[in-house]
Design a protein around this motif. Structure first.
Motif, PDB file in Angstrom:
ATOM      1  N   UNK A 182      75.625 -64.969  23.068  1.00 48.83           N
ATOM      2  CA  UNK A 182      76.005 -65.016  21.647  1.00 48.83           C
ATOM      3  C   UNK A 182      75.499 -63.792  20.887  1.00 48.83           C
ATOM      4  N   UNK A 183      74.318 -63.302  21.297  1.00 51.02           N
ATOM      5  CA  UNK A 183      73.771 -62.133  20.590  1.00 51.02           C
ATOM      6  C   UNK A 183      74.624 -60.902  20.853  1.00 51.02           C
ATOM      7  N   UNK A 185      77.805 -60.957  21.590  1.00 51.93           N
ATOM      8  CA  UNK A 185      79.061 -61.137  20.872  1.00 51.93           C
ATOM      9  C   UNK A 185      78.872 -60.877  19.381  1.00 51.93           C
ATOM     10  N   UNK A 186      77.736 -61.347  18.836  1.00 49.95           N
ATOM     11  CA  UNK A 186      77.473 -61.113  17.418  1.00 49.95           C
ATOM     12  C   UNK A 186      77.464 -59.622  17.132  1.00 49.95           C
ATOM     13  N   UNK A 187      76.861 -58.870  18.032  1.00 48.22           N
ATOM     14  CA  UNK A 187      76.784 -57.430  17.831  1.00 48.22           C
ATOM     15  C   UNK A 187      78.161 -56.774  17.991  1.00 48.22           C
ATOM     16  N   UNK A 188      78.915 -57.184  19.033  1.00 47.62           N
ATOM     17  CA  UNK A 188      80.268 -56.638  19.207  1.00 47.62           C
ATOM     18  C   UNK A 188      81.112 -56.915  17.975  1.00 47.62           C
ATOM     19  N   UNK A 189      80.978 -58.129  17.429  1.00 52.05           N
ATOM     20  CA  UNK A 189      81.813 -58.527  16.302  1.00 52.05           C
ATOM     21  C   UNK A 189      81.507 -57.715  15.054  1.00 52.05           C
ATOM     22  N   UNK A 190      80.334 -57.032  15.046  1.00 50.32           N
ATOM     23  CA  UNK A 190      80.021 -56.163  13.907  1.00 50.32           C
ATOM     24  C   UNK A 190      80.587 -54.764  14.123  1.00 50.32           C
ATOM     25  N   UNK A 191      81.303 -54.581  15.221  1.00 47.19           N
ATOM     26  CA  UNK A 191      81.845 -53.263  15.510  1.00 47.19           C
ATOM     27  C   UNK A 191      80.794 -52.331  16.076  1.00 47.19           C
ATOM     28  N   UNK A 192      79.803 -52.906  16.773  1.00 43.97           N
ATOM     29  CA  UNK A 192      78.785 -52.078  17.403  1.00 43.97           C
ATOM     30  C   UNK A 192      79.219 -51.833  18.843  1.00 43.97           C
ATOM     31  N   UNK A 193      79.235 -50.558  19.286  1.00 45.80           N
ATOM     32  CA  UNK A 193      79.643 -50.289  20.661  1.00 45.80           C
ATOM     33  C   UNK A 193      78.669 -50.902  21.657  1.00 45.80           C
ATOM     34  N   UNK A 196      75.141 -49.288  22.208  1.00 45.04           N
ATOM     35  CA  UNK A 196      74.184 -49.535  21.122  1.00 45.04           C
ATOM     36  C   UNK A 196      73.720 -50.980  21.120  1.00 45.04           C
ATOM     37  N   UNK A 200      69.839 -51.694  21.174  1.00 42.24           N
ATOM     38  CA  UNK A 200      69.179 -52.177  19.965  1.00 42.24           C
ATOM     39  C   UNK A 200      69.170 -53.693  19.819  1.00 42.24           C
ATOM     40  N   UNK A 201      69.949 -54.390  20.631  1.00 42.49           N
ATOM     41  CA  UNK A 201      69.927 -55.849  20.553  1.00 42.49           C
ATOM     42  C   UNK A 201      69.420 -56.463  21.858  1.00 42.49           C
TER      43      UNK A 201
END
Lengths: 299, 258
Positions: A182-183, A185-193, A196, A200-201
Motif C-alpha cells: 500500500x505504501x 501504491x500510495x507513492x505511485x499514486x502521487x506521481x512519484x517515480x 524515488x 524515499x519510501x
C-alpha cells in the motif's frame, strides 16, 4: 466471585480443571527450561571470555603490536590486529553492503518473477552455503595466483565480501518484502517515480531491519579466520595499508596466540577474543542508535 | 482546472483473467461520480485504470482508450508517472507513510518530485490540510508521526497528501469503508467541498453514501463468477436511485440482488 462466596458448586466460569492447571504449569516450566538452556552457552562463553580476557585488558594491549615480542614475553598487544580487522571489515562492508542492498532492491522492487531475478535468487542461496575456506581459496587462485597480486588486507576483504554478500541480500530482501504494498501504491499514486519511491519510501521504512541484518553480517564476517590466513597472512607488526603486504586481524591473532604453549600468549588470545566481542557489540549498538534516531522523521 | 474523462471500449486483464469488459462512459468535470456494484464486479479495477495504477500489478494490462480532455492516457508517448500527477488517488485503507511526520506526509508528493523551499512547502501543506478539514486538529503537531492519528484523521491526511500535488481528478477507492460514521460524515462533507475544484470519482459499497455525495452514479455488475465485470448503467444519481432503466440496477439498489 459472589458465587464462590455463597458456597455454591464451582461453575465453569470460576474453576479451571486440574488437568488444565497441570498442563499449563508443565508447558510453562518447559518454556522456561528451554530459555535457560539457550542462555547457558551464551552466558558461559561471555563469562569465560571476560574472566580470562580481563587480565590483559590494559593500555598496552591497545597501543602496542607484537613486533619483537616472543610468545613467552609478557606485554605486547593487538593494536596491529585491531587496525587490520577494522580496515578489512570496513573494505568488505564498502563492497558488500551497497551491492547486497541493491541486489535485494532489484529482487523485490524490479525483478518480480522474471527469469533473471529467479536466477539471482538461486545463486544467492548457493553463495550462502560457500564455506569460508573455499571463498578464500577462490580469491587465492584468482587474485593472487592468476592476477599476481600479493598478500594484502584487501585480498582478504574480497573473500570476506563473498561471504557477506548473500547474508546482506537475504536479510535486506526479507525486510523489503515486509514493507506493505500500500505504501508503494500510495507513492505511485502521487506521481512519484519508482526509483524515488524506493529511495524515499521503501528503504526508509525497512531501514532499521536492514541495519540489523547488515550488523549480523558484519559480526559474522569479523570472526572469519580461514580466508585471512590464506590471503592476508600473519604478521606481528603494524601495517596501516590494507592494500599492500600482510596484515594482522583479530581472529588470526587469536588463532596465532592461542596456539602458543605459553600463558602469556594465551592470555593475549583471551583478551583479543574479548576485544572482538566488544567491537561487534559497539558497532551493533551504534547502528541501532542511528536507526532509532532516524525513525520518526521530523521536518 | 478539473478535467473531463471520456472512456471508450476499455478492457482490463489480470494475466489471463478478463476483469472488466468493454466499458464506455464519461465523467463530468467538477462533479462526483459514484461507482456502485457487488464485490468483484471490477469497480476498483476500472478506477485504477483511470490513473494507470492497474498496470502496477504484475501481468496486468489494459486495452481501450481513456481520454482526459482529449488526451489519451494510454497513448504510446504518455508517461504513467505524469498521469498519476494529474489523476490522484485515495485508497480504501488509510496509508500514511510510517517514517514521515504529518508535515512530510502532506509534502511527500512535492518533495519526492523535487520541490524545495520551506516557505512554499509550508504554504502548500497548510492549504492542503485546510482543504482536507484537518488543519485545526493537527496544526500544533505537524512534526509528529502521521501514523499516530486516528483512522479518520489518517484518511483525511491521505486526502491532503493527494490534493497537495494539485491533481485535476481525484479517484477514491472506498475511502470510508474503514471509518466510523462520524469520520465518514467528515469525509463526505469534504467530498462536497472538493467537488468545486476537482473531478471526483468514488467507489463505494454504501448505497446511501452514493446517493448523498454523487451527482452521477454508475452501476457495475458481473454475470457470474469468472465472468468479466460490465458497466450496466450510468446516469444522474437521482434517476438511478428512483427510476433506473435496467432491471438489474433496480434489483441491486433495492436489495433484491442475487
Amino acid at each position: 466471585m459472589s458465587l464462590a462466596k455463597h458456597g455454591s458448586a464451582p461453575t465453569s466460569l470460576t474453576s479451571v480443571s486440574m488437568g488444565r492447571k497441570v498442563k499449563d504449569r508443565l508447558v510453562q516450566v518447559l518454556v522456561y527450561l528451554a530459555f535457560a538452556l539457550a542462555v547457558i552457552p551464551l552466558v558461559s562463553v561471555l563469562w569465560m571470555v571476560i574472566k580470562n580476557g580481563i587480565g590483559r585488558f590494559d593500555l598496552d594491549f591497545f597501543s602496542f603490536s607484537q613486533n619483537g615480542i616472543g610468545p613467552r614475553d609478557a606485554g605486547g598487544g593487538a593494536y596491529h590486529a585491531i587496525i587490520g580487522t577494522l580496515e578489512q571489515v570496513l573494505l568488505t562492508s564498502v563492497m558488500a553492503v551497497p551491492l547486497g542492498i541493491l541486489t535485494a532492491v532489484y529482487l523485490v522492487e524490479y525483478g518480480q518473477d522474471r527469469r533473471l531475478a529467479r536466477t539471482i535468487s538461486f545463486f544467492v542461496d548457493v553463495m550462502t552455503g560457500i564455506p569460508s575456506i573455499v571463498a578464500g581459496l577462490f580469491i587465492l587462485a584468482f587474485w593472487l595466483l592468476l592476477l599476481g597480486f600479493s598478500f594484502s588486507g584487501f585480498a582478504g576483504a574480497l573473500a570476506l565480501a563473498i561471504l557477506m554478500l548473500p547474508t546482506v541480500v537475504r536479510s535486506a530482501e526479507e525486510m523489503l518484502k515486509l514493507v506493505p504494498n500500500e505504501l508503494r501504491e500510495a507513492s505511485f499514486a502521487l506521481g512519484v517515480p519508482r526509483w524515488r519511491t524506493v529511495c524515499f519510501v521503501v528503504l526508509p521504512t525497512a531501514l532499521s531491519g536492514i541495519v540489523s541484518g547488515v550488523m549480523l553480517a558484519v559480526a559474522r564476517v569479523m570472526g572469519e579466520t580461514a580466508p585471512l590466513l590464506l590471503l592476508v597472512f600473519v604478521t606481528s607488526s603494524i601495517n596501516m595499508n590494507p592494500f599492500s603486504g600482510p596484515q594482522m586481524a583479530l581472529p588470526v591473532f587469536i588463532w596465532d596466540q592461542a596456539g602458543q604453549p605459553n600463558d602469556t600468549a594465551i592470555a593475549r588470545a583471551w583478551t583479543a577474543a574479548l576485544t572482538l566481542i566488544l567491537i561487534i557489540m559497539a558497532l551493533n549498538l551504534t547502528a541501532r542508535l542511528i536507526a532509532r534516531l532516524r525513525r520518526p522523521a521530523s521536518r | 482546472m478539473a478535467k473531463r474523462i471520456e472512456v471508450s471500449g476499455l478492457h482490463a486483464y489480470y494475466g489471463q483473467v478478463h476483469a472488466i469488459e468493454d466499458i464506455s462512459m464519461s465523467v463530468e468535470p467538477r462533479s462526483v461520480t459514484a461507482f456502485i456494484g457487488p464485490s468483484g464486479c471490477g469497480k476498483s479495477t476500472f478506477l485504477r485504470t483511470l490513473n494507470r495504477m492497474h498496470e502496477v500489478i504484475p501481468a496486468a494490462r489494459v486495452e481501450g482508450k481513456v481520454l482526459l480532455d482529449s488526451e489519451d492516457l494510454y497513448g504510446s508517448e504518455v508517461d504513467p508517472v505524469a498521469v498519476r500527477r494529474v489523476v490522484g488517488m485515495v485508497f480504501q485503507r488509510p496509508n500514511p507513510f510510517p517514517t514521515m511526520s504529518i508535515y512530510d506526509n502532506v509534502a511527500a508528493g512535492l518533495k519526492l518530485n523535487g520541490m524545495r523551499g520551506k516557505s512554499r512547502l509550508d504554504e502548500v501543506v497548510e492549504r492542503s490540510l485546510r482543504g482536507a478539514n484537518l488543519w485545526n486538529e493537527v496544526k500544533d503537531r505537524l512534526n509528529r508521526p502521521g501514523a499516530g492519528l486516528s483512522g479518520g484523521q489518517q484518511q483525511r491526511l491521505c486526502i491532503a497528501r493527494a490534493i497537495a500535488v494539485e491533481p485535476q481528478v481525484l479517484l477514491m477507492d472506498e475511502p470510508c469503508s474503514a471509518l466510523d460514521p462520524i469520520s465518514t460524515l467528515a469525509i463526505e462533507d469534504l467530498i462536497a467541498k472538493l467537488k468545486e475544484h476537482y473531478t471526483i470519482v468514488i467507489v463505494t459499497h454504501n448505497m446511501q453514501q452514493a446517493a448523498r455525495v454523487s451527482d452521477r452514479t454508475a452501476f457495475f455488475n458481473i454475470a457470474g463468477t469468472g465472468q468479466p465485470g460490465r458497466l450496466i448503467e450510468v446516469d444522474d444519481t437521482s434517476k438511478i436511485f428512483t427510476n433506473p432503466v435496467e432491471k438489474a440496477t433496480e434489483d441491486y439498489i433495492t436489495g433484491r440482488f442475487g
